[in-house]
Scaffold this motif. Sequence first.
Motif, PDB file in Angstrom:
ATOM      1  N   ILE A 125       0.845  -1.202   0.000  1.00 48.80           N
ATOM      2  CA  ILE A 125       0.000   0.000   0.000  1.00 48.80           C
ATOM      3  C   ILE A 125       0.875   1.245   0.000  1.00 48.80           C
ATOM      4  O   ILE A 125       2.011   1.205   0.469  1.00 48.80           O
ATOM      5  CB  ILE A 125      -0.969   0.039   1.208  1.00 48.80           C
ATOM      6  CG1 ILE A 125      -0.215  -0.084   2.530  1.00 48.80           C
ATOM      7  CG2 ILE A 125      -2.042  -1.028   1.069  1.00 48.80           C
ATOM      8  CD1 ILE A 125      -1.076   0.135   3.761  1.00 48.80           C
ATOM      9  N   PRO A 126       0.349   2.365  -0.499  1.00 48.37           N
ATOM     10  CA  PRO A 126       1.103   3.619  -0.468  1.00 48.37           C
ATOM     11  C   PRO A 126       0.959   4.292   0.902  1.00 48.37           C
ATOM     12  O   PRO A 126      -0.141   4.623   1.337  1.00 48.37           O
ATOM     13  CB  PRO A 126       0.432   4.445  -1.573  1.00 48.37           C
ATOM     14  CG  PRO A 126      -0.973   3.937  -1.629  1.00 48.37           C
ATOM     15  CD  PRO A 126      -0.893   2.480  -1.258  1.00 48.37           C
ATOM     16  N   HIS A 127       2.073   4.461   1.608  1.00 46.27           N
ATOM     17  CA  HIS A 127       2.089   5.145   2.896  1.00 46.27           C
ATOM     18  C   HIS A 127       3.527   5.557   3.172  1.00 46.27           C
ATOM     19  O   HIS A 127       4.455   5.006   2.593  1.00 46.27           O
ATOM     20  CB  HIS A 127       1.558   4.206   3.995  1.00 46.27           C
ATOM     21  CG  HIS A 127       1.381   4.864   5.333  1.00 46.27           C
ATOM     22  ND1 HIS A 127       0.764   6.068   5.491  1.00 46.27           N
ATOM     23  CD2 HIS A 127       1.749   4.476   6.579  1.00 46.27           C
ATOM     24  CE1 HIS A 127       0.738   6.399   6.770  1.00 46.27           C
ATOM     25  NE2 HIS A 127       1.350   5.443   7.451  1.00 46.27           N
ATOM     26  N   PHE A 180      -3.179   4.382   4.655  1.00 46.58           N
ATOM     27  CA  PHE A 180      -2.699   4.412   3.274  1.00 46.58           C
ATOM     28  C   PHE A 180      -3.234   5.669   2.615  1.00 46.58           C
ATOM     29  O   PHE A 180      -4.295   6.164   2.951  1.00 46.58           O
ATOM     30  CB  PHE A 180      -3.078   3.146   2.499  1.00 46.58           C
ATOM     31  CG  PHE A 180      -4.546   2.885   2.413  1.00 46.58           C
ATOM     32  CD1 PHE A 180      -5.235   3.122   1.239  1.00 46.58           C
ATOM     33  CD2 PHE A 180      -5.238   2.401   3.514  1.00 46.58           C
ATOM     34  CE1 PHE A 180      -6.597   2.883   1.157  1.00 46.58           C
ATOM     35  CE2 PHE A 180      -6.591   2.151   3.440  1.00 46.58           C
ATOM     36  CZ  PHE A 180      -7.276   2.398   2.263  1.00 46.58           C
ATOM     37  N   HIS A 217      -3.852   6.530  -0.758  1.00 49.16           N
ATOM     38  CA  HIS A 217      -4.840   6.471  -1.828  1.00 49.16           C
ATOM     39  C   HIS A 217      -5.112   5.003  -2.164  1.00 49.16           C
ATOM     40  O   HIS A 217      -4.338   4.124  -1.809  1.00 49.16           O
ATOM     41  CB  HIS A 217      -4.384   7.253  -3.072  1.00 49.16           C
ATOM     42  CG  HIS A 217      -3.120   6.748  -3.683  1.00 49.16           C
ATOM     43  ND1 HIS A 217      -1.866   7.144  -3.265  1.00 49.16           N
ATOM     44  CD2 HIS A 217      -2.906   5.863  -4.680  1.00 49.16           C
ATOM     45  CE1 HIS A 217      -0.951   6.525  -3.983  1.00 49.16           C
ATOM     46  NE2 HIS A 217      -1.553   5.743  -4.850  1.00 49.16           N
ATOM     47  N   VAL A 218      -6.220   4.788  -2.836  1.00 52.10           N
ATOM     48  CA  VAL A 218      -6.593   3.431  -3.228  1.00 52.10           C
ATOM     49  C   VAL A 218      -5.812   3.088  -4.493  1.00 52.10           C
ATOM     50  O   VAL A 218      -6.036   3.674  -5.539  1.00 52.10           O
ATOM     51  CB  VAL A 218      -8.119   3.312  -3.456  1.00 52.10           C
ATOM     52  CG1 VAL A 218      -8.483   1.916  -3.915  1.00 52.10           C
ATOM     53  CG2 VAL A 218      -8.873   3.681  -2.184  1.00 52.10           C
ATOM     54  N   SER A 219      -4.893   2.159  -4.376  1.00 55.10           N
ATOM     55  CA  SER A 219      -4.030   1.789  -5.495  1.00 55.10           C
ATOM     56  C   SER A 219      -4.592   0.575  -6.231  1.00 55.10           C
ATOM     57  O   SER A 219      -5.428  -0.164  -5.706  1.00 55.10           O
ATOM     58  CB  SER A 219      -2.629   1.452  -4.968  1.00 55.10           C
ATOM     59  OG  SER A 219      -2.695   0.327  -4.108  1.00 55.10           O
ATOM     60  N   ARG A 220      -4.120   0.348  -7.426  1.00 54.23           N
ATOM     61  CA  ARG A 220      -4.561  -0.788  -8.229  1.00 54.23           C
ATOM     62  C   ARG A 220      -4.245  -2.117  -7.529  1.00 54.23           C
ATOM     63  O   ARG A 220      -5.104  -2.992  -7.501  1.00 54.23           O
ATOM     64  CB  ARG A 220      -3.933  -0.724  -9.629  1.00 54.23           C
ATOM     65  CG  ARG A 220      -4.242  -1.883 -10.562  1.00 54.23           C
ATOM     66  CD  ARG A 220      -5.687  -2.298 -10.753  1.00 54.23           C
ATOM     67  NE  ARG A 220      -6.639  -1.278 -11.020  1.00 54.23           N
ATOM     68  CZ  ARG A 220      -7.965  -1.471 -11.081  1.00 54.23           C
ATOM     69  NH1 ARG A 220      -8.486  -2.665 -10.912  1.00 54.23           N
ATOM     70  NH2 ARG A 220      -8.783  -0.493 -11.307  1.00 54.23           N
ATOM     71  N   GLY A 275      -1.266  12.159  -0.435  1.00 54.69           N
ATOM     72  CA  GLY A 275      -1.645  10.885  -1.033  1.00 54.69           C
ATOM     73  C   GLY A 275      -0.807   9.727  -0.544  1.00 54.69           C
ATOM     74  O   GLY A 275      -0.953   8.606  -1.008  1.00 54.69           O
ATOM     75  N   PHE A 276       0.109   9.992   0.408  1.00 50.45           N
ATOM     76  CA  PHE A 276       0.928   8.914   0.961  1.00 50.45           C
ATOM     77  C   PHE A 276       0.805   8.823   2.477  1.00 50.45           C
ATOM     78  O   PHE A 276       1.436   7.981   3.085  1.00 50.45           O
ATOM     79  CB  PHE A 276       2.398   9.085   0.572  1.00 50.45           C
ATOM     80  CG  PHE A 276       2.617   8.788  -0.872  1.00 50.45           C
ATOM     81  CD1 PHE A 276       2.774   7.492  -1.309  1.00 50.45           C
ATOM     82  CD2 PHE A 276       2.612   9.805  -1.804  1.00 50.45           C
ATOM     83  CE1 PHE A 276       2.937   7.204  -2.647  1.00 50.45           C
ATOM     84  CE2 PHE A 276       2.776   9.532  -3.148  1.00 50.45           C
ATOM     85  CZ  PHE A 276       2.941   8.232  -3.567  1.00 50.45           C
ATOM     86  N   GLN A 334     -13.953   6.260  -3.931  1.00 47.83           N
ATOM     87  CA  GLN A 334     -13.026   5.349  -4.593  1.00 47.83           C
ATOM     88  C   GLN A 334     -13.287   3.885  -4.284  1.00 47.83           C
ATOM     89  O   GLN A 334     -12.813   3.022  -4.977  1.00 47.83           O
ATOM     90  CB  GLN A 334     -11.588   5.674  -4.193  1.00 47.83           C
ATOM     91  CG  GLN A 334     -11.115   6.991  -4.730  1.00 47.83           C
ATOM     92  CD  GLN A 334      -9.669   7.255  -4.338  1.00 47.83           C
ATOM     93  OE1 GLN A 334      -8.973   6.390  -3.849  1.00 47.83           O
ATOM     94  NE2 GLN A 334      -9.219   8.464  -4.570  1.00 47.83           N
TER      95      GLN A 334
END
Length: 195
Positions: free
Chosen positions: A100-102, A125, A127-130, A173-174, A185
């Motif tokens: 996850i992005p963090h 996290f 943002h909601v990543s792919r 966003g992180f 989202q």
Amino acid sequence: EGGGSYVLIDAGLGPRETAERLQSLGIDPSSIAAIVLSHEHQDHCKGAPSLSYKWGVRIAGSRGTYAAGGFGAVDIKGWAVLEHGQPRAYGGLTITAVPIPHDAAGPVAFVLSADGVTMGHATDFGHVSRPLVDAFKACDTVVMESNYDAAMLRDAHPKLKEPMGAATYVLSGFKNLDRRSTRYQLRLDDQPPIE
């Protein structure tokens, strides 16, 4: 809980508070099969070493969490590396780590499976990543944390923002997902967002 096994996801509290909370749910702390950590920030891992030592429980997480959290320098009952996309079984419960992005070293969300039921679990996290969407698509339920309102943070008086640090960092966003992003989202079936 799943498949007759218990795992503790994150451990920001100490042994006494954690034990009280588990016991209030009818769970004996010594029955925990593993402590799985999403990342090394103190509110998620501060109590993990003492819980591991006191209850004889191994800790699991990413290599980045192990290194950045300093787990090699403390007395714990062992560390299990959770590799992205590689299931790890704890009794009848299977856990798979998802990147996850963090703003942490190797942060992960989890997909937990037992008894034919699958749950996604994600905290902290940006943002909601792919990869997160792909991992959570097949889940029966999803638990996600979104802990601030971007508009309120952006529009707040500067004096209110000072104790929190730079608002631009939080909004980057992180850091953490905001409530509005979660609402718009969190559509895992590639359909338009639910209004």
